[in-house]
Scaffold this motif. Sequence first.
Motif, PDB file in Angstrom:
ATOM      1  N   PHE A 154       0.815  -1.219   0.000  1.00  0.00           N
ATOM      2  CA  PHE A 154       0.000   0.000   0.000  1.00  0.00           C
ATOM      3  C   PHE A 154       0.850   1.273   0.000  1.00  0.00           C
ATOM      4  N   ALA A 155       2.156   1.128   0.190  1.00  0.00           N
ATOM      5  CA  ALA A 155       3.038   2.283   0.003  1.00  0.00           C
ATOM      6  C   ALA A 155       2.958   2.775  -1.436  1.00  0.00           C
ATOM      7  N   GLY A 156       2.582   1.881  -2.343  1.00  0.00           N
ATOM      8  CA  GLY A 156       2.447   2.245  -3.744  1.00  0.00           C
ATOM      9  C   GLY A 156       1.273   3.158  -4.039  1.00  0.00           C
ATOM     10  N   LEU A 157       0.424   3.411  -3.051  1.00  0.00           N
ATOM     11  CA  LEU A 157      -0.641   4.404  -3.231  1.00  0.00           C
ATOM     12  C   LEU A 157      -0.081   5.824  -3.175  1.00  0.00           C
ATOM     13  N   GLY A 158       1.071   5.981  -2.533  1.00  0.00           N
ATOM     14  CA  GLY A 158       1.703   7.289  -2.464  1.00  0.00           C
ATOM     15  C   GLY A 158       1.088   8.248  -1.473  1.00  0.00           C
ATOM     16  N   VAL A 159       0.243   7.741  -0.578  1.00  0.00           N
ATOM     17  CA  VAL A 159      -0.357   8.573   0.470  1.00  0.00           C
ATOM     18  C   VAL A 159      -0.083   7.904   1.809  1.00  0.00           C
ATOM     19  N   PRO A 160      -0.221   8.635   2.925  1.00  0.00           N
ATOM     20  CA  PRO A 160      -0.006   8.006   4.227  1.00  0.00           C
ATOM     21  C   PRO A 160      -0.930   6.810   4.439  1.00  0.00           C
ATOM     22  N   LEU A 161      -0.400   5.809   5.136  1.00  0.00           N
ATOM     23  CA  LEU A 161      -1.151   4.586   5.405  1.00  0.00           C
ATOM     24  C   LEU A 161      -1.523   4.526   6.875  1.00  0.00           C
ATOM     25  N   LEU A 162      -2.818   4.387   7.132  1.00  0.00           N
ATOM     26  CA  LEU A 162      -3.343   4.187   8.483  1.00  0.00           C
ATOM     27  C   LEU A 162      -3.673   2.709   8.641  1.00  0.00           C
ATOM     28  N   PHE A 163      -3.181   2.105   9.715  1.00  0.00           N
ATOM     29  CA  PHE A 163      -3.434   0.687   9.964  1.00  0.00           C
ATOM     30  C   PHE A 163      -4.239   0.533  11.241  1.00  0.00           C
ATOM     31  N   GLY A 164      -5.351  -0.175  11.142  1.00  0.00           N
ATOM     32  CA  GLY A 164      -6.213  -0.382  12.297  1.00  0.00           C
ATOM     33  C   GLY A 164      -6.392  -1.852  12.612  1.00  0.00           C
ATOM     34  N   GLY A 165      -5.516  -2.405  13.439  1.00  0.00           N
ATOM     35  CA  GLY A 165      -5.643  -3.815  13.825  1.00  0.00           C
ATOM     36  C   GLY A 165      -6.011  -4.009  15.278  1.00  0.00           C
ATOM     37  N   SER A 166      -6.188  -2.911  16.017  1.00  0.00           N
ATOM     38  CA  SER A 166      -6.390  -2.981  17.458  1.00  0.00           C
ATOM     39  C   SER A 166      -7.635  -3.774  17.844  1.00  0.00           C
ATOM     40  N   ARG A 167      -7.418  -4.789  18.671  1.00  0.00           N
ATOM     41  CA  ARG A 167      -8.480  -5.627  19.256  1.00  0.00           C
ATOM     42  C   ARG A 167      -9.370  -6.288  18.202  1.00  0.00           C
ATOM     43  N   LYS A 168      -8.902  -6.392  16.971  1.00  0.00           N
ATOM     44  CA  LYS A 168      -9.725  -6.976  15.912  1.00  0.00           C
ATOM     45  C   LYS A 168      -9.939  -8.474  16.135  1.00  0.00           C
ATOM     46  N   ARG A 169     -10.979  -8.973  15.511  1.00  0.00           N
ATOM     47  CA  ARG A 169     -11.390 -10.365  15.714  1.00  0.00           C
ATOM     48  C   ARG A 169     -10.301 -11.352  15.319  1.00  0.00           C
ATOM     49  N   MET A 170      -9.447 -10.984  14.351  1.00  0.00           N
ATOM     50  CA  MET A 170      -8.400 -11.901  13.930  1.00  0.00           C
ATOM     51  C   MET A 170      -7.459 -12.241  15.084  1.00  0.00           C
ATOM     52  N   ILE A 171      -7.300 -11.320  16.034  1.00  0.00           N
ATOM     53  CA  ILE A 171      -6.437 -11.599  17.185  1.00  0.00           C
ATOM     54  C   ILE A 171      -7.051 -12.712  18.025  1.00  0.00           C
ATOM     55  N   GLY A 172      -8.355 -12.620  18.262  1.00  0.00           N
ATOM     56  CA  GLY A 172      -9.027 -13.675  18.992  1.00  0.00           C
ATOM     57  C   GLY A 172      -8.959 -15.008  18.270  1.00  0.00           C
ATOM     58  N   ALA A 173      -9.104 -14.959  16.941  1.00  0.00           N
ATOM     59  CA  ALA A 173      -9.070 -16.190  16.158  1.00  0.00           C
ATOM     60  C   ALA A 173      -7.723 -16.891  16.254  1.00  0.00           C
ATOM     61  N   LEU A 174      -6.672 -16.124  16.505  1.00  0.00           N
ATOM     62  CA  LEU A 174      -5.331 -16.699  16.582  1.00  0.00           C
ATOM     63  C   LEU A 174      -4.865 -16.918  18.016  1.00  0.00           C
ATOM     64  N   SER A 175      -5.736 -16.614  18.988  1.00  0.00           N
ATOM     65  CA  SER A 175      -5.315 -16.727  20.393  1.00  0.00           C
ATOM     66  C   SER A 175      -6.436 -17.278  21.254  1.00  0.00           C
ATOM     67  N   ASN A 176      -6.929 -18.432  20.880  1.00  0.00           N
ATOM     68  CA  ASN A 176      -7.904 -19.167  21.694  1.00  0.00           C
ATOM     69  C   ASN A 176      -9.144 -18.351  21.986  1.00  0.00           C
ATOM     70  N   GLU A 177      -9.608 -17.563  20.964  1.00  0.00           N
ATOM     71  CA  GLU A 177     -10.821 -16.755  21.061  1.00  0.00           C
ATOM     72  C   GLU A 177     -10.791 -15.789  22.247  1.00  0.00           C
ATOM     73  N   ALA A 178      -9.657 -15.176  22.469  1.00  0.00           N
ATOM     74  CA  ALA A 178      -9.561 -14.167  23.532  1.00  0.00           C
ATOM     75  C   ALA A 178     -10.571 -13.061  23.272  1.00  0.00           C
ATOM     76  N   PRO A 179     -11.318 -12.615  24.293  1.00  0.00           N
ATOM     77  CA  PRO A 179     -12.285 -11.531  24.101  1.00  0.00           C
ATOM     78  C   PRO A 179     -11.562 -10.218  23.812  1.00  0.00           C
ATOM     79  N   ALA A 180     -12.310  -9.230  23.335  1.00  0.00           N
ATOM     80  CA  ALA A 180     -11.719  -7.965  22.883  1.00  0.00           C
ATOM     81  C   ALA A 180     -10.848  -7.317  23.947  1.00  0.00           C
ATOM     82  N   ALA A 181     -11.295  -7.345  25.187  1.00  0.00           N
ATOM     83  CA  ALA A 181     -10.556  -6.676  26.260  1.00  0.00           C
ATOM     84  C   ALA A 181      -9.247  -7.372  26.601  1.00  0.00           C
ATOM     85  N   GLN A 182      -9.045  -8.590  26.074  1.00  0.00           N
ATOM     86  CA  GLN A 182      -7.825  -9.349  26.378  1.00  0.00           C
ATOM     87  C   GLN A 182      -6.956  -9.528  25.129  1.00  0.00           C
ATOM     88  N   ARG A 183      -6.970  -8.533  24.260  1.00  0.00           N
ATOM     89  CA  ARG A 183      -6.203  -8.629  23.008  1.00  0.00           C
ATOM     90  C   ARG A 183      -5.088  -7.592  22.919  1.00  0.00           C
TER      91      ARG A 183
END
Length: 374
Positions: A300-329
């Motif tokens: 996405f650096a090839g877009l030539g504009v600043p990149l904002l990344f939002g992975g905080s507490r996303k469901r994928m973290i739970g999926a990879l860590s024994n379904e940890a709830p949002a508050a435990q990610r």
Amino acid sequence: MNPSQIPADARLTLRPVGFVDSPVDLDGRTARIGTGLSWFQAYEVVAVQADGRRMFRDMIPVVDFTVWSAQLPDPLAQRAATLVARIAAPRPPLHLGERIVRLDLPQVMGILNVTPDSFSDGGKHAGDPQAAADVGFAMMAAGAAIVDVGGESTRPGAAKLWEGDEIARVVPVIARLAASGVPVSIDTRKAAVMEAALGAGAAIVNDISALLHDPRSMDVVAQASCPVVLMHAPSTGDDPHANGGGYGDVVTDVFDWLEARIAACEAAGIDRGRIIADPGLGFGKSLTDNLALVNRLAVFAGLGVPLLFGGSRKRMIGALSNEAPAAQRLGGSVALAMRAADLGAQMVRVHDVPETVQALHIWRGLRDAALVAG
């Protein structure tokens, strides 16, 4: 496949790969993402057909790329040159009232939800504007560059919210923060909410529909001359998670979509220097899709504009860590933020500001030490 044999109508992307801690003693063998601290030694070239099927993939060293790309069919050679120039282009700072947010180092955007049904904090800041504002003040004190205020839940299955109720939730909080000099972004996809928030002192619009949900939103942003975050979601209707799946190559599909939205905004009078892109992790995307987006984030650096990344507490973290709830990610959230910084993201959007800021301080210290040591 010889580069001259790649069809001229292929969809071409370049991904910086082979990152190094320092370019010292590697003259001519590295390139840089913008003016940040991310140097790399090669481009991963991917060409896909219109249906998303990959037809070509190779790693071309930076030192050889000019000669290699000259062998491409003319349209693709021009495309490659454009992407190289965009990757190297400086990301201009954000001018937010009296504050300037530089983007040569990764910055933190703090998430401040004032919804009663937030997936991440259970709505604990809803209904009390001063308490919510105090949380925003604490984020700034902890090192956040921007506080992102949102009044509508966008979790899967969330109920539709009337714009008047959304305005009532966010404006009192934004007004308190802005009056104290806090740079605020408004997380909304409704033009009326954008107008009210900007009037209350917000300086950025963060729209998960990339200004497509509301037909007036493009004009609102253009007339305000404010920075805007364009996020990818598979649907611009009431449920942004609808129509997910069915991607050919998810990274190329999201890249092309964002590239088209940037072009549309420029055509509508929005300055390219005020546009920020967000690949929309978790919105209508499977775990496999999300992992591909993270692993290939540097494309996405090839877009030539600043990149904002939002992975905080996303469901994928739970999926990879024994379904940890949002508050435990927290651990997974920080890991994703650091991965994004490594791959050239200019900003990370997070719930846990102090922990992420501290991690980025360590990241910066390591980079500085590597540059000094060579």
